[in-house]
Design a protein around this motif. Structure first.
Motif, mmCIF file in Angstrom:
data_model
loop_
_atom_site.group_PDB
_atom_site.id
_atom_site.type_symbol
_atom_site.label_atom_id
_atom_site.label_comp_id
_atom_site.label_asym_id
_atom_site.label_seq_id
_atom_site.Cartn_x
_atom_site.Cartn_y
_atom_site.Cartn_z
ATOM 1 N N GLU A 334 0.856 -1.181 0.000
ATOM 2 C CA GLU A 334 0.000 0.000 0.000
ATOM 3 C C GLU A 334 0.897 1.238 0.000
ATOM 4 O O GLU A 334 1.907 1.269 0.695
ATOM 5 N N THR A 335 0.525 2.233 -0.784
ATOM 6 C CA THR A 335 1.265 3.498 -0.778
ATOM 7 C C THR A 335 0.372 4.612 -0.243
ATOM 8 O O THR A 335 -0.835 4.450 -0.099
ATOM 9 N N ASP A 336 0.993 5.757 0.046
ATOM 10 C CA ASP A 336 0.268 6.931 0.544
ATOM 11 C C ASP A 336 -0.522 6.598 1.812
ATOM 12 O O ASP A 336 -1.624 7.119 2.022
ATOM 13 N N TYR A 337 0.034 5.744 2.654
ATOM 14 C CA TYR A 337 -0.672 5.318 3.862
ATOM 15 C C TYR A 337 -0.727 6.441 4.901
ATOM 16 O O TYR A 337 -1.731 6.605 5.592
ATOM 17 N N LEU A 338 0.347 7.201 5.021
ATOM 18 C CA LEU A 338 0.410 8.292 6.001
ATOM 19 C C LEU A 338 0.110 9.604 5.289
ATOM 20 O O LEU A 338 0.855 10.007 4.384
ATOM 21 N N PRO A 339 -0.960 10.317 5.671
ATOM 22 C CA PRO A 339 -1.438 11.440 4.857
ATOM 23 C C PRO A 339 -0.544 12.669 4.831
ATOM 24 O O PRO A 339 -0.585 13.429 3.870
ATOM 25 N N ARG A 340 0.270 12.902 5.864
ATOM 26 C CA ARG A 340 1.002 14.163 5.916
ATOM 27 C C ARG A 340 2.506 14.028 5.663
ATOM 28 O O ARG A 340 3.210 15.038 5.665
ATOM 29 N N VAL A 341 3.000 12.822 5.484
ATOM 30 C CA VAL A 341 4.426 12.695 5.163
ATOM 31 C C VAL A 341 4.608 12.925 3.667
ATOM 32 O O VAL A 341 3.652 12.922 2.893
ATOM 33 N N HIS A 342 5.829 13.119 3.240
ATOM 34 C CA HIS A 342 6.091 13.429 1.829
ATOM 35 C C HIS A 342 5.925 12.210 0.928
ATOM 36 O O HIS A 342 5.665 12.346 -0.259
ATOM 37 N N GLY A 343 6.129 11.033 1.490
ATOM 38 C CA GLY A 343 5.927 9.787 0.754
ATOM 39 C C GLY A 343 5.926 8.640 1.736
ATOM 40 O O GLY A 343 6.687 8.647 2.706
ATOM 41 N N SER A 344 5.061 7.652 1.519
ATOM 42 C CA SER A 344 5.024 6.511 2.443
ATOM 43 C C SER A 344 4.575 5.261 1.710
ATOM 44 O O SER A 344 3.877 5.328 0.688
ATOM 45 N N ALA A 345 4.974 4.112 2.243
ATOM 46 C CA ALA A 345 4.564 2.827 1.674
ATOM 47 C C ALA A 345 4.640 1.750 2.739
ATOM 48 O O ALA A 345 5.513 1.774 3.609
ATOM 49 N N MET A 453 8.705 6.441 -4.911
ATOM 50 C CA MET A 453 7.831 6.717 -6.050
ATOM 51 C C MET A 453 6.578 7.455 -5.598
ATOM 52 O O MET A 453 6.079 8.339 -6.302
ATOM 53 N N ASP A 454 6.073 7.112 -4.407
ATOM 54 C CA ASP A 454 4.912 7.812 -3.858
ATOM 55 C C ASP A 454 5.231 9.281 -3.580
ATOM 56 O O ASP A 454 4.366 10.148 -3.699
ATOM 57 N N ALA A 455 6.478 9.562 -3.225
ATOM 58 C CA ALA A 455 6.891 10.940 -2.921
ATOM 59 C C ALA A 455 7.132 11.769 -4.172
ATOM 60 O O ALA A 455 7.337 12.981 -4.081
#
Length: 711
Positions: A334-345, A453-455
């Motif tokens: 899953e990506t973009d799991y944490l809403p306020r960080v610049h990128g997460s997975a 990549m999410d970031a």
């Protein structure tokens, strides 16, 4: 009087050499040597206690590597100007040596043992970590400490297609391989390094090349040992044994463990089943027998457990969780799991889970490296955390462990060459291991790839990783893909490989047995490639490519270059201009001077703020050209003219003299221009009389014809 010295020379075959000396320094240690290459000198000592601590059933080995700042003619940083806790690079060198030495002590040798390695003199052309393993082994070679086999370690690089042993740091910058290999005369024991998408065959070639160089270094140690006078290995009290207890434990437990192992189960379920069998075995002994020999019962149960589980794999091809040898555990991402960080997975493979975050910053956030052997900075770095709850345990928190440093470094090396060279950001990845049952470092690589990549970091290619294992009885063998934690403990090899679809980017291998054949290594690499590509497919199903841009709440970074002579104007007296600009625009501005140019990084989330900074930079650096026309705005009225501001460079002002307003004589400035008027002027350069810049409004309109005088 200088004592008798014993020296051996190792010829590297290209004009360089290494010497090993003993007999001069640290003679009260059980063994001590000085290894020298160029002007780099390393002192290694080995000391082991004469008796073991009661109740200790393992080898309490400490390998310590330290770099003295005096070695490079430098002062330590910090207030106290003294070397303190080891740096990450020192910790990594300790691990490189420890992993090769530890399996080569007798299994029943449990005396406190210290191998201490110190950089005493540093030559910028020689990387000292490549000499640490040789120094440690040579110190043991001239001691009476029980040690199975002499070893050495070398760094291998490939520069312009040619393999090189122990390159300089400058040479290493040109290499597409940076691997450390540790080996005995007979077999490779440890491999760690990074590569720029090389093939499995190229990796094997580099390992074989390094092994040949290691053999030469080991032969030199044997010569030194012979010249010095080989000491008789000390006697020591080994572990107590009781064949009758072993037979009783094995008879009661083997078949039950075998049956549990071949069914396939989850970690906690399996652990509970094994624990139940252990309690049944203990019930066969009286309280008096357990009080006297309970440690042996536990030891023999572990030995039986290991044998039964290994045999299930070798005989049935079934693993503890029911998989075949080539199977990969189920994966979900899953990506973009944490809403306020610049990128997460979030990456979950079986019972291993890693949550990775990406933070973007300016060069000010670069990781500073300041050690005697290396100075510089990292604009991409990765930190790995392994909390005790990830394995369902409650343990004291002792700060960052050596293991965390090592696993983080492996994941960082796996990803670093896939960060674009022109990426303007400093990037920090943090991997939080939330569950662990086999290769959390490889889960970190996979989660890190997706988080990047999410970031919106434009990775060159995505990277995946896999941990391979091995079980062998000397004849039969099984190579295991995606190993469990138990398979790591019970197996004979832990081989981690990372890479893109086109090649290997990093590896880490530890061998726990002597004589690993190259054909087994080749099979492991081939099987690892299949596993890597399978995992890579799962990652790209979740996020196929980097996001086109960073997220709305992530900082955007704009880079501009200005002439060096404008840096002071942008900073202002005491930093006043840049500080007020940052406060007004909500941005972070970093200025670095490179080759007499000012490289400006503007970081902010508000596009309007970034535009305001760019406008200010343009204003400060604005230089009108002779004869060109520019739009200006009247910002101040004077008796002798008007102060105008270039609209393309707010804040950049110039006086429009009354004589340059119109061709006709102007008595009152307000008759021609008023506050706020916008119009064009022509730049006339610097007035040679006043030494001030001069502009003209009238120069852009035709000069009226002169009236003839009447008679």
């Amino acid at each position: 009087m200088i004592p008798q010295l014993f020296v051996e020379k190792i010829d590297l075959g290209d004009g360089r050499s290494i010497t090993i000396e003993t007999g001069r320094l640290a003679k009260q240690a059980d063994g001590s040597v000085v290894v020298r290459m160029g002007d780099t000198m390393i002192l290694a000592t080995a000391v082991s206690a004469r008796t073991s601590n009661p109740g200790v059933d393992f080898l309490p080995l400490t390998v310590d590597y330290r770099e003295k700042f005096a070695a490079a003619g430098r002062f330590p940083g910090g207030f106290f100007k003294r070397e303190a806790r080891p740096s990450d690079s020192e910790v990594l060198t300790m691990r490189l040596v420890d992993r090769v030495l530890r399996p080569l002590f007798p299994d029943d040798y449990h005396a406190e043992t210290q191998v201490m390695i110190q950089l005493m003199s540093h030559d910028g052309e020689v990387m000292p970590d490549a000499l640490a393993g040789l120094a440690a082994s040579a110190a043991l070679a001239v001691s009476d400490i029980p040690f199975y086999n002499l070893i050495s370690e070398v760094r291998v690089a490939r520069i312009d297609g040619k393999l090189v042993i122990n390159p300089s740091r400058e040479e290493l910058e040109k290499s597409d391989i940076d691997m450390m290999i540790g080996a005995s005369m007979d077999s490779v024991a440890m491999v760690e390094g990074e590569m720029k998408e090389i093939s499995e065959a190229e990796m094997i070639e580099a390992i074989k090349f390094a092994h040949e160089a290691i053999k030469v270094q080991i032969q030199a140690q044997y010569r030194l040992q012979e010249a010095f006078g080989k000491k008789e290995i000390r006697t020591y009290e080994g572990e107590k044994e009781n064949e009758e207890i072993y037979k009783k434990v094995k008879a009661a437990a083997y078949d039950k463990i075998y049956a549990i192992a071949k069914v396939g189960s989850a970690k906690h379920e399996r652990s509970a089943a094994f624990a139940e069998v252990k309690e049944e075995v203990k019930a066969l002994f009286t309280e008096e027998e357990l009080a006297a020999d309970g440690d042996l019962v536990g030891k023999y149960f572990y030995k039986t457990n290991k044998e039964a589980v290994r045999n299930v794999v070798l005989e049935l091809g079934i693993r503890l969780d029911g998989r075949k040898t080539t199977d990969i555990r189920p994966i979900w991402c899953e990506t973009d799991y944490l809403p306020r960080v610049h990128g997460s997975a979030l990456f979950t493979r079986g019972e291993t889970q890693a949550l990775a975050t990406v933070t973007l910053g300016t060069s000010r956030e670069a990781n500073q490296i300041d050690s005697p052997s290396e100075q510089g900075e990292e604009k991409f770095y990765l930190h790995y955390n392994f909390p005790p709850f990830s394995t369902g345990e409650a343990k004291p928190l002792r700060g960052t462990s050596r293991r965390e440093v090592g696993h983080g470094n492996l994941a960082q090396r796996a990803l670093k060459n896939m960060i674009p060279v022109d990426c303007p950001y400093t990037i920090r990845i943090v991997s939080e291991v939330l569950e662990s049952n086999g290769s959390s470092s490889m889960a970190t690589v996979c989660a890190g790839t997706m988080a990047l990549m999410d970031a919106g970091v434009q990775m060159v290619k995505p990277v995946s990783g896999i941990a391979m294992g091995l079980i062998t009885d000397g004849e039969k063998f099984a190579v295991l893909s995606d190993i469990l934690g138990d398979e790591d403990h019970l197996g004979d090899m832990d081989f981690k490989v990372t890479g893109t679809a086109d090649g290997i980017t990093a590896c880490q291998m530890d061998i726990k047995i002597d004589g690993l054949r190259y054909d087994i290594m080749e099979q492991a690499l081939s099987q690892a490639r299949d596993g890597r590509l399978h995992i890579l497919g799962k990652l790209t199903e979740t996020i196929a490519a980097p996001r086109a841009d960073v997220k709305a709440h992530s900082p955007k970074i704009i880079t501009r270059t200005i002439p060096g002579n404008f840096i002071g104007a942008l900073i202002g007296p005491g930093g006043k201009v840049i500080q007020e600009l940052q406060k007004a625009t909500g941005t972070t501005i970093v200025i670095n001077e490179v080759d007499e140019q000012g490289v400006i990084e503007i970081l902010g989330t508000d596009p309007a703020g970034i535009e305001a900074v760019l406008a200010k930079i343009q204003s400060i650096t604005f230089k009108p050209q002779m004869g060109e026309a520019y739009e200006v705005k009247v910002i101040k009225m004077l008796d002798f003219g008007a102060v105008v501001e270039y609209t393309a460079a707010p804040g950049n002002e110039v006086l429009l003299h009354v004589s340059e307003l119109a061709w006709e004589r102007t008595e009152n400035v307000a008759d021609v221009v008023k506050m706020g008027d916008v119009f064009q002027v022509k730049y006339l350069g610097v007035d040679p009389k006043t030494k001030k810049e001069k502009v003209s409004k009238k120069a852009l309109v035709p000069r009226p014809p002169r009236e003839e005088k009447k008679e």
